[in-house]
Design a protein around this motif. Sequence first.
Motif, PDB file in Angstrom:
ATOM      1  N   SER A   2     105.756  23.569  72.091  1.00 41.52           N
ATOM      2  CA  SER A   2     105.405  22.157  71.995  1.00 41.52           C
ATOM      3  C   SER A   2     104.231  21.843  72.912  1.00 41.52           C
ATOM      4  O   SER A   2     103.992  22.540  73.905  1.00 41.52           O
ATOM      5  N   TYR A   3     103.508  20.783  72.595  1.00 44.66           N
ATOM      6  CA  TYR A   3     102.333  20.434  73.391  1.00 44.66           C
ATOM      7  C   TYR A   3     102.170  18.931  73.474  1.00 44.66           C
ATOM      8  O   TYR A   3     102.719  18.172  72.660  1.00 44.66           O
ATOM      9  N   GLU A 136      98.003  24.329  66.892  1.00 40.82           N
ATOM     10  CA  GLU A 136      98.579  24.489  65.557  1.00 40.82           C
ATOM     11  C   GLU A 136      98.346  25.897  65.000  1.00 40.82           C
ATOM     12  O   GLU A 136      99.088  26.354  64.134  1.00 40.82           O
ATOM     13  N   ALA A 137      97.313  26.570  65.521  1.00 39.85           N
ATOM     14  CA  ALA A 137      97.028  27.948  65.097  1.00 39.85           C
ATOM     15  C   ALA A 137      97.879  28.959  65.853  1.00 39.85           C
ATOM     16  O   ALA A 137      97.789  30.166  65.598  1.00 39.85           O
ATOM     17  N   GLY A 138      98.693  28.477  66.798  1.00 38.40           N
ATOM     18  CA  GLY A 138      99.578  29.369  67.535  1.00 38.40           C
ATOM     19  C   GLY A 138      98.963  30.019  68.758  1.00 38.40           C
ATOM     20  O   GLY A 138      99.506  31.009  69.275  1.00 38.40           O
ATOM     21  N   CYS A 139      97.843  29.494  69.243  1.00 45.17           N
ATOM     22  CA  CYS A 139      97.222  30.056  70.445  1.00 45.17           C
ATOM     23  C   CYS A 139      98.110  29.846  71.659  1.00 45.17           C
ATOM     24  O   CYS A 139      98.832  28.845  71.759  1.00 45.17           O
ATOM     25  N   SER A 140      98.032  30.761  72.596  1.00 41.51           N
ATOM     26  CA  SER A 140      98.756  30.606  73.851  1.00 41.51           C
ATOM     27  C   SER A 140      98.072  29.526  74.687  1.00 41.51           C
ATOM     28  O   SER A 140      96.952  29.099  74.373  1.00 41.51           O
ATOM     29  N   PHE A 141      98.726  29.096  75.746  1.00 37.81           N
ATOM     30  CA  PHE A 141      98.143  28.091  76.631  1.00 37.81           C
ATOM     31  C   PHE A 141      96.805  28.582  77.177  1.00 37.81           C
ATOM     32  O   PHE A 141      95.800  27.856  77.142  1.00 37.81           O
ATOM     33  N   ARG A 142      96.761  29.806  77.640  1.00 40.48           N
ATOM     34  CA  ARG A 142      95.524  30.356  78.204  1.00 40.48           C
ATOM     35  C   ARG A 142      94.433  30.479  77.145  1.00 40.48           C
ATOM     36  O   ARG A 142      93.271  30.148  77.408  1.00 40.48           O
ATOM     37  N   GLU A 143      94.790  30.943  75.948  1.00 46.48           N
ATOM     38  CA  GLU A 143      93.804  31.059  74.868  1.00 46.48           C
ATOM     39  C   GLU A 143      93.231  29.699  74.497  1.00 46.48           C
ATOM     40  O   GLU A 143      92.026  29.555  74.268  1.00 46.48           O
ATOM     41  N   THR A 144      94.087  28.688  74.448  1.00 50.98           N
ATOM     42  CA  THR A 144      93.629  27.346  74.116  1.00 50.98           C
ATOM     43  C   THR A 144      92.642  26.838  75.150  1.00 50.98           C
ATOM     44  O   THR A 144      91.578  26.308  74.810  1.00 50.98           O
ATOM     45  N   VAL A 145      92.974  27.018  76.423  1.00 50.49           N
ATOM     46  CA  VAL A 145      92.078  26.581  77.503  1.00 50.49           C
ATOM     47  C   VAL A 145      90.725  27.271  77.387  1.00 50.49           C
ATOM     48  O   VAL A 145      89.665  26.622  77.464  1.00 50.49           O
ATOM     49  N   GLU A 146      90.721  28.575  77.168  1.00 51.38           N
ATOM     50  CA  GLU A 146      89.467  29.331  77.083  1.00 51.38           C
ATOM     51  C   GLU A 146      88.637  28.896  75.884  1.00 51.38           C
ATOM     52  O   GLU A 146      87.418  28.698  75.989  1.00 51.38           O
ATOM     53  N   ARG A 147      89.281  28.730  74.728  1.00 52.53           N
ATOM     54  CA  ARG A 147      88.551  28.342  73.516  1.00 52.53           C
ATOM     55  C   ARG A 147      87.987  26.925  73.630  1.00 52.53           C
ATOM     56  O   ARG A 147      86.861  26.659  73.196  1.00 52.53           O
ATOM     57  N   VAL A 148      88.763  26.026  74.214  1.00 55.09           N
ATOM     58  CA  VAL A 148      88.308  24.642  74.326  1.00 55.09           C
ATOM     59  C   VAL A 148      87.199  24.511  75.365  1.00 55.09           C
ATOM     60  O   VAL A 148      86.236  23.762  75.170  1.00 55.09           O
TER      61      VAL A 148
END
Length: 279
Positions: A2-3, A136-148
């Motif tokens: 959840s986020y 929604e694509a299932g990225c991890s917390f760390r992956e989301t931070v890096e991509r954003v």
Amino acid sequence: MSYKIIIDSCGEFLDEWKDDERFESVPLTLNVGGETVIDDETFDQAEFLKKVAACPECPKSACPSPERYMKAYECEADHIYAVTLSSELSGSYNSAVIGKDLFLEENPGRNVYVFNSRSASVGETLIGMKIQECEEAGCSFRETVERVEKYIAEQNTFFVLDDLETLRKNGRLSRVKSLVASALKIKPVMGSTDEGTICQLDQARGINKALIKMVQHVAEKTENSETKVLAISHCNCRERAMLLKDALQERLTTKEIIVLDTAGVSSMYANNGGVIVAV
């Protein structure tokens, strides 16, 4: 997982976010002539613009307190993200970070990250959309931070002002220059730097010519546009925003173009007739 995505009120909310508990707008406060206006769902743009026009002083904004951000972080979500307007323009980012640190002291091990948008208005909206896309694509917390963070580094924001009074009132434009610019109908084309400060990119005589120049700047600086969402916000000038959308569609192929009305803080910056583009 959840986020929750928290965006300060300089960022415009999509309609579908307004009733979604995964999204929260943290309001700034606006001050016009000694009167305080809360930038939340009660904000009345038309009334606010009247007050700004009648007040000889420049309107000011105050960022949310760290305690207000702490309250927003208090949720059951596994991943918590905050997006604030540029740290070069407001204390909102620092306040959100302090609130995060205080929250983590009481809740060690929770995943909380604060994004400095280095932008404002729909620039923040697009960042919220990118976070949602990653989650929604299932990225991890760390992956989301890096991509954003990578997305933020590549994002550009542009705007054209029709009314220069706010620039004059806050000292960015002398009274003489303001009078000359108004008499000659000179409109500045503004943009954001990599650091998140505001700079003038161009100018033109007349709002329509200024918009054309802004479209040129957007087209020149936007790479791989077909993979991107472009956002436009406008302050009390939807017809102008739709004409701008049409002009941008002629020059760029994008995934989507969204058009939103400015909320309180963005209305204060853009003033009546201003338009903002982020991509």
